[in-house]
Write a protein that holds these residues in place. Structure first.
Motif, mmCIF file in Angstrom:
data_model
loop_
_atom_site.group_PDB
_atom_site.id
_atom_site.type_symbol
_atom_site.label_atom_id
_atom_site.label_comp_id
_atom_site.label_asym_id
_atom_site.label_seq_id
_atom_site.Cartn_x
_atom_site.Cartn_y
_atom_site.Cartn_z
ATOM 1 N N ARG A 67 0.854 -1.187 0.000
ATOM 2 C CA ARG A 67 0.000 0.000 0.000
ATOM 3 C C ARG A 67 0.891 1.238 0.000
ATOM 4 N NH1 ARG A 67 -3.552 -0.814 5.236
ATOM 5 N NH2 ARG A 67 -1.456 -1.292 5.993
ATOM 6 N N GLY A 68 0.759 2.046 -1.005
ATOM 7 C CA GLY A 68 1.519 3.289 -1.038
ATOM 8 C C GLY A 68 2.948 3.148 -1.512
ATOM 9 N N GLY A 69 3.319 2.003 -2.052
ATOM 10 C CA GLY A 69 4.664 1.863 -2.600
ATOM 11 C C GLY A 69 4.847 2.756 -3.816
ATOM 12 N N THR A 70 6.069 3.222 -4.035
ATOM 13 C CA THR A 70 6.301 4.205 -5.106
ATOM 14 C C THR A 70 7.301 3.733 -6.167
ATOM 15 O OG1 THR A 70 8.013 5.291 -3.763
ATOM 16 C CG2 THR A 70 5.766 6.153 -3.598
ATOM 17 N N THR A 71 7.667 2.474 -6.166
ATOM 18 C CA THR A 71 8.616 2.016 -7.193
ATOM 19 C C THR A 71 8.029 2.172 -8.594
ATOM 20 O OG1 THR A 71 7.832 -0.235 -6.788
ATOM 21 C CG2 THR A 71 9.911 0.407 -5.747
ATOM 22 N N GLY A 72 6.742 1.824 -8.746
ATOM 23 C CA GLY A 72 6.111 1.970 -10.048
ATOM 24 C C GLY A 72 6.087 3.413 -10.514
ATOM 25 N N LEU A 73 5.791 4.332 -9.593
ATOM 26 C CA LEU A 73 5.775 5.750 -9.944
ATOM 27 C C LEU A 73 7.143 6.223 -10.406
ATOM 28 C CD1 LEU A 73 3.598 7.204 -7.022
ATOM 29 C CD2 LEU A 73 2.908 6.839 -9.404
ATOM 30 N N MET A 74 8.188 5.734 -9.770
ATOM 31 C CA MET A 74 9.530 6.179 -10.136
ATOM 32 C C MET A 74 9.942 5.699 -11.523
ATOM 33 S SD MET A 74 11.842 6.054 -6.684
ATOM 34 C CE MET A 74 11.516 7.214 -5.349
ATOM 35 N N PHE A 75 9.334 4.601 -11.983
ATOM 36 C CA PHE A 75 9.612 4.119 -13.335
ATOM 37 C C PHE A 75 8.571 4.587 -14.338
ATOM 38 C CE2 PHE A 75 11.974 0.657 -11.043
ATOM 39 C CZ PHE A 75 13.211 0.923 -11.595
ATOM 40 N N GLY A 76 7.527 5.249 -13.866
ATOM 41 C CA GLY A 76 6.475 5.697 -14.765
ATOM 42 C C GLY A 76 5.608 4.573 -15.288
ATOM 43 N N VAL A 77 5.444 3.483 -14.484
ATOM 44 C CA VAL A 77 4.616 2.352 -14.904
ATOM 45 C C VAL A 77 3.628 2.018 -13.786
ATOM 46 C CG1 VAL A 77 6.435 1.392 -16.360
ATOM 47 C CG2 VAL A 77 6.234 0.615 -13.995
ATOM 48 N N ARG A 78 2.551 1.340 -14.154
ATOM 49 C CA ARG A 78 1.584 0.865 -13.169
ATOM 50 C C ARG A 78 1.843 -0.619 -12.912
ATOM 51 N NH1 ARG A 78 -3.422 2.212 -11.152
ATOM 52 N NH2 ARG A 78 -3.450 4.116 -12.395
ATOM 53 N N PRO A 79 2.094 -1.006 -11.658
ATOM 54 C CA PRO A 79 2.365 -2.419 -11.373
ATOM 55 C C PRO A 79 1.216 -3.312 -11.813
ATOM 56 C CG PRO A 79 2.932 -1.048 -9.488
ATOM 57 C CD PRO A 79 2.205 -0.163 -10.456
ATOM 58 N N ALA A 80 1.559 -4.502 -12.283
ATOM 59 C CA ALA A 80 0.558 -5.484 -12.673
ATOM 60 C C ALA A 80 -0.046 -6.124 -11.421
ATOM 61 C CB ALA A 80 1.189 -6.547 -13.566
ATOM 62 N N PRO A 81 -1.301 -6.554 -11.482
ATOM 63 C CA PRO A 81 -1.912 -7.188 -10.309
ATOM 64 C C PRO A 81 -1.356 -8.579 -10.063
ATOM 65 C CG PRO A 81 -3.397 -7.305 -12.196
ATOM 66 C CD PRO A 81 -2.229 -6.460 -12.619
ATOM 67 N N GLY A 82 -1.518 -9.049 -8.852
ATOM 68 C CA GLY A 82 -1.156 -10.424 -8.541
ATOM 69 C C GLY A 82 -0.216 -10.610 -7.375
ATOM 70 N N LEU A 83 0.544 -9.559 -6.994
ATOM 71 C CA LEU A 83 1.540 -9.741 -5.940
ATOM 72 C C LEU A 83 0.893 -10.065 -4.608
ATOM 73 C CD1 LEU A 83 4.381 -9.720 -4.848
ATOM 74 C CD2 LEU A 83 4.277 -7.223 -4.711
ATOM 75 N N ARG A 84 -0.153 -9.340 -4.250
ATOM 76 C CA ARG A 84 -0.788 -9.588 -2.946
ATOM 77 C C ARG A 84 -1.309 -11.018 -2.853
ATOM 78 N NH1 ARG A 84 -6.232 -6.620 -0.472
ATOM 79 N NH2 ARG A 84 -6.425 -8.003 1.358
ATOM 80 N N VAL A 85 -1.978 -11.473 -3.904
ATOM 81 C CA VAL A 85 -2.518 -12.836 -3.898
ATOM 82 C C VAL A 85 -1.401 -13.856 -3.738
ATOM 83 C CG1 VAL A 85 -3.753 -14.547 -5.263
ATOM 84 C CG2 VAL A 85 -4.511 -12.163 -5.270
ATOM 85 N N ALA A 86 -0.299 -13.635 -4.431
ATOM 86 C CA ALA A 86 0.830 -14.567 -4.345
ATOM 87 C C ALA A 86 1.414 -14.617 -2.946
ATOM 88 C CB ALA A 86 1.902 -14.165 -5.354
ATOM 89 N N LEU A 87 1.464 -13.474 -2.272
ATOM 90 C CA LEU A 87 2.042 -13.426 -0.930
ATOM 91 C C LEU A 87 1.101 -14.006 0.120
ATOM 92 C CD1 LEU A 87 3.673 -9.873 -0.987
ATOM 93 C CD2 LEU A 87 4.800 -12.081 -1.250
ATOM 94 N N GLU A 88 -0.186 -13.911 -0.128
ATOM 95 C CA GLU A 88 -1.157 -14.433 0.842
ATOM 96 C C GLU A 88 -1.447 -15.916 0.622
ATOM 97 O OE1 GLU A 88 -3.761 -10.438 1.887
ATOM 98 O OE2 GLU A 88 -4.491 -11.786 0.316
ATOM 99 N N ASP A 89 -1.324 -16.369 -0.607
ATOM 100 C CA ASP A 89 -1.628 -17.763 -0.943
ATOM 101 C C ASP A 89 -0.438 -18.373 -1.667
ATOM 102 O OD1 ASP A 89 -2.632 -20.198 -1.644
ATOM 103 O OD2 ASP A 89 -4.340 -19.430 -2.799
ATOM 104 N N PRO A 90 0.453 -19.073 -0.956
ATOM 105 C CA PRO A 90 1.676 -19.606 -1.567
ATOM 106 C C PRO A 90 1.412 -20.505 -2.764
ATOM 107 C CG PRO A 90 1.743 -19.822 0.821
ATOM 108 C CD PRO A 90 0.364 -19.385 0.470
#
Length: 407
Positions: free
Chosen positions: A197-220
């Protein structure tokens, strides 16, 4: 280093980068017709995906600078005066999960042992190569089995970047370090942002992160070989970004198993995994520290930074194999002088980044990384520590370069 998102997507579709699924199962570069015939005949029973090209290791290096790393690579080093240097160069552009086979004309047992025991080559065979020897010695690596299991125990290095407190430039350091590693080491680099929540790596590269990271971290169980195709954003040719933009009212619950599984996948596909880590870390984030070869602790020139840096070093000291303190924004107007910082810490920061009041905010607002000569020079000690790369020189054994060293 950075291309516009449409061009990145096109490059990604053509097959550039470590996150693609269309990796060749077996790719060989051989210099003579007899060896090519032996490989094609001896390995024909192992099915499709067998690619043999004419050329030696120099041809392989040139090709794999543009193409995906195959799962199994065979290179011909016959007639080369100094094959070790060429093998080092090849290792530097391949992903850590590669199984490398070598064909040559040196019949000495000492040379065989140097390649297979000291440098991490999976198998070495001297010419003349026959169909029988190709099937017997190279065939098991196409089957998988023990060779694949052994590869799974190896992997790239994990570097955790965390801040003594918020606003000290942790993400700036992580972003520019990942860019510099991809540039000077010529290896494949993943930048993982665990600030869901509120991470800025995507903003620094000028891209919108793709979905899926949260699901992967919550459900191995959701972390599989297709995860990178769905979630990893290509940033240039050798850098991928894995991040999220969860709503502020979301409550992500990453699990230890989810974080460990994701790191395991990334370590098999990338030489270096740079993690932008929340601080203080929760139980799941501590799995990153446990897997890290290096932890970078970023602090600012103020009393709160000194206090929190000391506390963070005690908290995380048992996790990372090596810890380096990064003093960011040195010379900030109103900030503590260097001598006071050294007195407070009781040690000298290994890395010092000067205050860049115009460059960094402008770069962040434009969505363009701020990596310039000043930042490159400041981050050089970290690059040296991680990849044995400094001022354009690449060092280290093939084992360390190809398989990323031990965590």
């Amino acid at each position: 280093m950075r291309a516009d998102p449409p061009r990145e997507a096109a490059d990604h579709a053509r097959g550039g980068g470590a996150g693609r699924g269309e990796r060749a199962p077996f790719l060989a570069f051989v210099q003579d017709e007899a060896s090519e015939a032996a490989i094609r005949g001896g390995l024909a029973a192992f099915g499709g995906g067998l690619a043999v090209r004419r050329g030696g290791i120099a041809t392989a290096i040139k090709a794999l600078e543009r193409e995906a790393t195959p799962r199994v690579l065979l290179v011909d080093i016959a007639g080369i005066d100094d094959p070790m240097e060429q093998l080092e160069a090849l290792a530097g552009i391949c992903t850590p999960d590669l199984r490398m086979l070598v064909l040559g004309d040196n019949t000495e047992i000492g040379f065989y042992r140097q390649l297979t025991r000291d440098l991490g080559v999976a198998e070495y065979v001297h010419k003349p190569l026959t169909r029988d020897s190709a099937e017997r010695l190279f065939g098991p690596f196409l089957k998988g089995g023990e060779a694949e299991t052994e590869a799974a125990r190896r992997g790239g290095q994990v570097v955790a970047v965390c801040g003594a407190r918020g606003g000290v430039g942790t993400t700036t350091v992580a972003v520019n370090l990942a860019l510099q590693l991809a540039d000077v080491s010529r290896g494949h680099v993943a930048l993982l942002d665990l600030n869901l929540r509120g991470g800025t790596t995507g903003l620094m590269f000028g891209v919108r992160p793709a979905p899926g990271l949260r699901v992967a971290l919550e459900d191995p169980e959701r972390v599989d070989g297709l995860f990178l195709e769905r979630c990893a954003m290509p940033i240039g040719e050798r850098l991928k970004l894995i991040a999220a933009e969860e709503p502020m009212d979301a409550v992500p619950l990453p699990t230890i198993e989810g974080v460990a599984g994701l790191l395991g996948l990334l370590r098999q596909r990338f030489n270096h995994v740079v993690v932008d880590l929340p601080m203080p870390p929760g139980p799941a984030e501590r799995a990153v520290l446990a897997a890290s070869r290096l932890m970078l602790l970023v602090m600012g020139p103020d009393l709160a930074g000194i206090r929190n840096a000391i506390a963070a070093r005690k908290l995380a000291g048992g996790g990372a194999a090596r810890m380096m303190t990064v003093l960011n924004r040195e010379g900030l107007p109103g900030g503590l002088k260097r001598k006071h910082i050294l007195e407070g810490l009781g040690a000298t920061p290994e890395v010092t980044i000067p205050d860049l009041p115009k460059l960094l905010p402008r770069a962040a607002n434009l969505g363009k990384p701020a990596l310039n000569t000043v930042l490159r020079r400041a981050l050089a000690p970290v690059t040296e520590e991680i990849a044995a790369v400094h001022a354009g020189k690449v060092r280290g054994s093939l084992m360390a370069r190809l398989f990323g060293g031990s965590a």
